[in-house]
Design an enzyme around this catalytic site. Sequence first.
Site, PDB file in Angstrom:
ATOM      1  N   HIS A   1      38.549  48.083  29.629  1.00  0.00           N
ATOM      2  CA  HIS A   1      39.266  47.249  28.966  1.00  0.00           C
ATOM      3  C   HIS A   1      38.296  46.469  27.860  1.00  0.00           C
ATOM      4  O   HIS A   1      38.301  45.214  28.021  1.00  0.00           O
ATOM      5  CB  HIS A   1      40.397  46.499  29.542  1.00  0.00           C
TER       6      HIS A   1
ATOM      7  N   HIS B   1      43.478  43.397  46.069  1.00  0.00           N
ATOM      8  CA  HIS B   1      43.872  43.137  44.403  1.00  0.00           C
ATOM      9  C   HIS B   1      44.588  44.403  43.826  1.00  0.00           C
ATOM     10  O   HIS B   1      44.099  45.315  44.148  1.00  0.00           O
ATOM     11  CB  HIS B   1      42.298  42.961  43.732  1.00  0.00           C
TER      12      HIS B   1
ATOM     13  N   GLU C   1      45.072  45.195  40.582  1.00  0.00           N
ATOM     14  CA  GLU C   1      44.867  45.893  39.346  1.00  0.00           C
ATOM     15  C   GLU C   1      44.690  47.610  39.543  1.00  0.00           C
ATOM     16  O   GLU C   1      44.007  47.624  40.782  1.00  0.00           O
ATOM     17  CB  GLU C   1      43.487  45.396  38.840  1.00  0.00           C
TER      18      GLU C   1
ATOM     19  N   ASP D   1      42.764  49.677  38.742  1.00  0.00           N
ATOM     20  CA  ASP D   1      41.509  50.499  39.248  1.00  0.00           C
ATOM     21  C   ASP D   1      41.296  50.431  40.767  1.00  0.00           C
ATOM     22  O   ASP D   1      40.463  51.124  41.381  1.00  0.00           O
ATOM     23  CB  ASP D   1      40.308  49.738  38.435  1.00  0.00           C
TER      24      ASP D   1
ATOM     25  N   ASP E   1      37.210  41.979  43.870  1.00  0.00           N
ATOM     26  CA  ASP E   1      36.293  41.986  42.798  1.00  0.00           C
ATOM     27  C   ASP E   1      35.356  40.940  42.349  1.00  0.00           C
ATOM     28  O   ASP E   1      34.679  40.838  41.331  1.00  0.00           O
ATOM     29  CB  ASP E   1      37.198  41.771  41.366  1.00  0.00           C
TER      30      ASP E   1
ATOM     31  N   TYR F   1      28.832  41.740  34.736  1.00  0.00           N
ATOM     32  CA  TYR F   1      30.249  41.755  35.286  1.00  0.00           C
ATOM     33  C   TYR F   1      30.843  40.327  35.447  1.00  0.00           C
ATOM     34  O   TYR F   1      31.905  39.947  35.105  1.00  0.00           O
ATOM     35  CB  TYR F   1      29.983  42.264  36.770  1.00  0.00           C
TER      36      TYR F   1
ATOM     37  N   HIS G   1      33.323  46.942  43.394  1.00  0.00           N
ATOM     38  CA  HIS G   1      32.761  47.682  42.301  1.00  0.00           C
ATOM     39  C   HIS G   1      31.189  47.620  42.818  1.00  0.00           C
ATOM     40  O   HIS G   1      30.621  46.480  43.035  1.00  0.00           O
ATOM     41  CB  HIS G   1      32.933  47.120  40.910  1.00  0.00           C
TER      42      HIS G   1
END
Length: 394
Positions: free
Chosen positions: A24, A78, A80, A82, A164, A191, A224
């Site tokens: 994004h 979370h 989101e 992904d 995240d 990040y 991640h």
Amino acid sequence: MKPLEVAKGIYWVGAIDWNIRDFHGYSTKQGTTYNAFLIMDEKITLVDAVKKEFADELIERISQIVDPRKIDYVISNHTEMDHSGGLARVMHRIGEDKPVYCSKAGHKNLTKHFQQKWNYHPVEDGGQLNLGKKNLVFMETRMVHWPDSMFTYAKEDKILFSSDGFGQHYAGLERFDDEIGDAIMPHAKKYFANILLLYAPLILKLVQKVQAMGLPIDMILPDHGIMWRKDPMKIVKAYVEWSEQKPKRKALVIYDTMWHSTQSMAEAIVEELGQQGVEARPMHLRTSHRSDILTEVVDAGALLIGSPTLNNNLFPTVSDILTYLKGLKPLNKVGAAFGSYGWSGEAVKLITKEMEEMKFKVVDPGVRVQFVPDQEALEACRELARKVAKELPA
């Protein structure tokens, strides 16, 4: 890649996305990972899922450890996509009636993402879940970086599943901090700058909250990138430093140019900043990605932004970086604008207005030059650089 036991009875079962190059609007030149974890206990528990396209990889890795149908609980830290995109495939495989633990905001999000009527269990901040020998504690972390975000803490193992938080967009065969060393820190900083900078004040409060709880942490497992086991406090300390946004004697000269006039101005500014003992670097907006620029913004004391005037307005790439900056709300910045023009020259005023709205300390109305800068104009650029340098820490 096979599942990896990261602690006794706790396995990494996620996926590596080697090929993604844009997240994004954030450049992911070295891919990313979607980390998910399987906890083997009396109640077998999956912590987070993966992006939809990698759901079958997740299930295959779980299958190397246990029949997926034996999973008892799913935790969604979370929502989101992904991390939750693969949930529909996972729930179909393990059983649609299995409990899904999430925050209250997560419950709301998941019901809007998916039409299936799953067995949701919204949890309270500080709520606990017993798995048998292991106990989990849920920590609400609203707006780090979505309203639904939460951490899960495994008490007996002293492991923080941090969603995240504390992650990086990095795809590699290394799985832990001690396997890659300090080479991971630029990825972690990028990040933070592009995902979490806006929430820096909340992150400082979150770290204080965790410290007040006195939770011992032996490992931090983000959703991640690499996992932190050698020195998990290293990334926590880095987050505190980045969140404080203490300005360095560092300036970014961010610009675009049409016929090299604004470029000549930028180069004169950079040269003079260097003469004033400022760490300065030019960042051309068509060779420097916005997400790489934001990484440098975190600890920069000053931003000098230059644009030619095009159609009585800003050059498009300059509008782009200003919009991106405004969204992430960097703090404690000195600002100044510059640029060349042909006949109207609105760009410098427009940049200055945007900087004022972002609460930058604007030290000058800006330097405007018609067409090609002569020596007098370049000296005005150098004077602008000297004004900025005086405002930076020694």
